[in-house]
Design a protein around this motif. Structure first.
Motif, PDB file in Angstrom:
ATOM      1  N   LYS A 270      31.254  36.137  29.379  1.00 56.20           N
ATOM      2  CA  LYS A 270      30.619  36.797  30.522  1.00 56.20           C
ATOM      3  C   LYS A 270      31.376  38.050  30.937  1.00 56.20           C
ATOM      4  O   LYS A 270      30.767  39.086  31.243  1.00 56.20           O
ATOM      5  CB  LYS A 270      30.529  35.847  31.711  1.00 56.20           C
ATOM      6  CG  LYS A 270      29.824  36.455  32.932  1.00 56.20           C
ATOM      7  CD  LYS A 270      29.780  35.477  34.082  1.00 56.20           C
ATOM      8  CE  LYS A 270      28.978  36.050  35.260  1.00 56.20           C
ATOM      9  NZ  LYS A 270      29.523  37.322  35.758  1.00 56.20           N
ATOM     10  N   GLN A 271      32.715  37.994  30.934  1.00 61.36           N
ATOM     11  CA  GLN A 271      33.489  39.174  31.323  1.00 61.36           C
ATOM     12  C   GLN A 271      33.294  40.307  30.332  1.00 61.36           C
ATOM     13  O   GLN A 271      33.195  41.469  30.716  1.00 61.36           O
ATOM     14  CB  GLN A 271      34.976  38.824  31.434  1.00 61.36           C
ATOM     15  CG  GLN A 271      35.838  39.940  32.000  1.00 61.36           C
ATOM     16  CD  GLN A 271      35.644  40.153  33.493  1.00 61.36           C
ATOM     17  OE1 GLN A 271      36.309  39.569  34.321  1.00 61.36           O
ATOM     18  NE2 GLN A 271      34.699  41.027  33.842  1.00 61.36           N
TER      19      GLN A 271
ATOM     20  N   ALA B 120      34.202  51.298  32.361  1.00 52.72           N
ATOM     21  CA  ALA B 120      34.178  50.296  33.424  1.00 52.72           C
ATOM     22  C   ALA B 120      35.465  49.487  33.385  1.00 52.72           C
ATOM     23  O   ALA B 120      36.056  49.289  32.312  1.00 52.72           O
ATOM     24  CB  ALA B 120      32.972  49.366  33.256  1.00 52.72           C
ATOM     25  N   MET B 121      35.901  49.046  34.552  1.00 53.58           N
ATOM     26  CA  MET B 121      37.084  48.195  34.624  1.00 53.58           C
ATOM     27  C   MET B 121      36.848  47.068  35.620  1.00 53.58           C
ATOM     28  O   MET B 121      36.285  47.288  36.703  1.00 53.58           O
ATOM     29  CB  MET B 121      38.325  48.986  35.033  1.00 53.58           C
ATOM     30  CG  MET B 121      38.289  49.553  36.442  1.00 53.58           C
ATOM     31  SD  MET B 121      39.841  50.367  36.927  1.00 53.58           S
ATOM     32  CE  MET B 121      40.996  49.002  36.834  1.00 53.58           C
TER      33      MET B 121
ATOM     34  N   TYR C 259      42.348  47.477  45.271  1.00 49.26           N
ATOM     35  CA  TYR C 259      41.923  46.494  44.270  1.00 49.26           C
ATOM     36  C   TYR C 259      42.976  46.388  43.172  1.00 49.26           C
ATOM     37  O   TYR C 259      43.660  47.361  42.855  1.00 49.26           O
ATOM     38  CB  TYR C 259      40.588  46.906  43.650  1.00 49.26           C
ATOM     39  CG  TYR C 259      39.451  46.962  44.649  1.00 49.26           C
ATOM     40  CD1 TYR C 259      38.598  45.878  44.819  1.00 49.26           C
ATOM     41  CD2 TYR C 259      39.242  48.107  45.427  1.00 49.26           C
ATOM     42  CE1 TYR C 259      37.556  45.931  45.743  1.00 49.26           C
ATOM     43  CE2 TYR C 259      38.206  48.160  46.350  1.00 49.26           C
ATOM     44  CZ  TYR C 259      37.371  47.066  46.491  1.00 49.26           C
ATOM     45  OH  TYR C 259      36.347  47.114  47.417  1.00 49.26           O
ATOM     46  N   ALA C 260      43.058  45.215  42.580  1.00 50.02           N
ATOM     47  CA  ALA C 260      43.944  44.990  41.439  1.00 50.02           C
ATOM     48  C   ALA C 260      43.130  45.095  40.158  1.00 50.02           C
ATOM     49  O   ALA C 260      42.112  44.415  40.001  1.00 50.02           O
ATOM     50  CB  ALA C 260      44.592  43.612  41.535  1.00 50.02           C
TER      51      ALA C 260
ATOM     52  N   PRO D 195      33.220  43.299  39.195  1.00 45.86           N
ATOM     53  CA  PRO D 195      34.004  42.133  39.616  1.00 45.86           C
ATOM     54  C   PRO D 195      34.844  41.569  38.476  1.00 45.86           C
ATOM     55  O   PRO D 195      34.371  41.433  37.342  1.00 45.86           O
ATOM     56  CB  PRO D 195      32.939  41.126  40.057  1.00 45.86           C
ATOM     57  CG  PRO D 195      31.752  41.961  40.409  1.00 45.86           C
ATOM     58  CD  PRO D 195      31.777  43.118  39.454  1.00 45.86           C
ATOM     59  N   GLY D 196      36.093  41.274  38.773  1.00 46.98           N
ATOM     60  CA  GLY D 196      36.980  40.681  37.783  1.00 46.98           C
ATOM     61  C   GLY D 196      36.868  39.170  37.758  1.00 46.98           C
ATOM     62  O   GLY D 196      36.001  38.571  38.414  1.00 46.98           O
ATOM     63  N   ASP D 197      37.741  38.561  36.995  1.00 49.10           N
ATOM     64  CA  ASP D 197      37.750  37.112  36.815  1.00 49.10           C
ATOM     65  C   ASP D 197      39.159  36.614  37.094  1.00 49.10           C
ATOM     66  O   ASP D 197      40.089  36.913  36.347  1.00 49.10           O
ATOM     67  CB  ASP D 197      37.326  36.773  35.377  1.00 49.10           C
ATOM     68  CG  ASP D 197      37.390  35.285  35.071  1.00 49.10           C
ATOM     69  OD1 ASP D 197      37.698  34.487  35.972  1.00 49.10           O
ATOM     70  OD2 ASP D 197      37.135  34.922  33.900  1.00 49.10           O
TER      71      ASP D 197
END
Length: 235
Positions: A121-122, A136-137, A165-166, A211-213
């Motif tokens: 998914k990521q 994108a990050m 944000y990290a 959105p990160g994970d």
């Protein structure tokens, strides 16, 4: 074409021991093999370039064969690149090899072998988020109160955590623009780069945040390795 650049050349000195963290065994498998599996089986990724020291390249190939099979390895593996003096020079070495077979409009996804819990998914979210942008990050919002200290022993000011944000990996960039962004930093400024997205931002590239994970953490310390071991055992 979408190309993954996997960084597996670090020494992992903070974790201790003679074996770099990405080559340590967890549940009978080297750490790097977990994200290799995620990258090679993902249908959006057409090729994989790997940064690894010569003495570990055979280990990487063997570990990958055991997990994904030699057929899939042969169909997507594009070659090894040598580590550089710092992480960003390792990326540059990989980009130079990718430019031989890639095109400017291709996307390159950059990931660390020390982040083994990379989900399908990521990967999909990164490519989806990069569409219409230069890259994108994934990022995580700050949960703690954040302070700024210039000297490191007293608080100079409070920062608004709602705007901070990290950054995480993987990050995705348009190959041509990102290659040029890094080339401009040679030979010295690239040594001061800490994060993959920094050259892109410095070059004015349009980088989307997605959105990160939280589960996609980086193994840096022995506690991180123990956490990963526990998670694998629970899977």
């Amino acid at each position: 074409m979408n190309i993954a650049l996997l960084l597996s050349g670090g020494c992992g000195t903070r974790i201790g021991g003679e074996i770099p963290k990405q080559y340590r065994k967890v549940s009978g498998r080297p750490v790097f093999s977990y994200c290799i599996e995620s990258l090679f089986v993902h249908e959006r990724i057409d090729g994989v370039q790997i940064v690894a020291s010569p003495e570990w390249q055979e280990e990487v190939a063997r570990g990958a064969w055991q997990v994904i099979g030699k057929g899939l390895w042969d169909s997507k593996f594009r070659g090894f690149s040598l580590p550089g003096a710092n992480r960003q020079l390792s990326i540059w070495n990989g980009l130079e090899k990718i430019r031989v077979y890639g095109k400017d409009q291709d996307y390159v996804l950059i990931h660390d072998a020390a982040r083994p819990l990379l989900s399908a998914k990521q990967i999909e979210d990164c490519f989806h988020g990069a569409a219409g942008h230069d890259g994108a990050m994934p990022v995580l919002p700050m949960k703690d109160t954040v302070y700024y200290s210039e000297k490191g022993w007293c608080v100079d000011k409070l920062l608004d955590r709602r705007t901070i944000y990290a950054g995480q990996a993987p990050e995705v960039f348009l190959l041509g623009k990102y290659y040029e962004a890094n080339r401009r930093l040679l030979p010295d400024r690239i040594l001061k780069i800490n994060g993959s997205t920094e050259p892109a931002i410095m070059a004015g590239m349009d980088i989307a945040m997605i959105p990160g994970d939280e589960g996609n953490f980086k193994i840096t310390t022995r506690a991180d390795l123990e956490r990963f071991q526990k998670l694998v055992q629970e899977m």
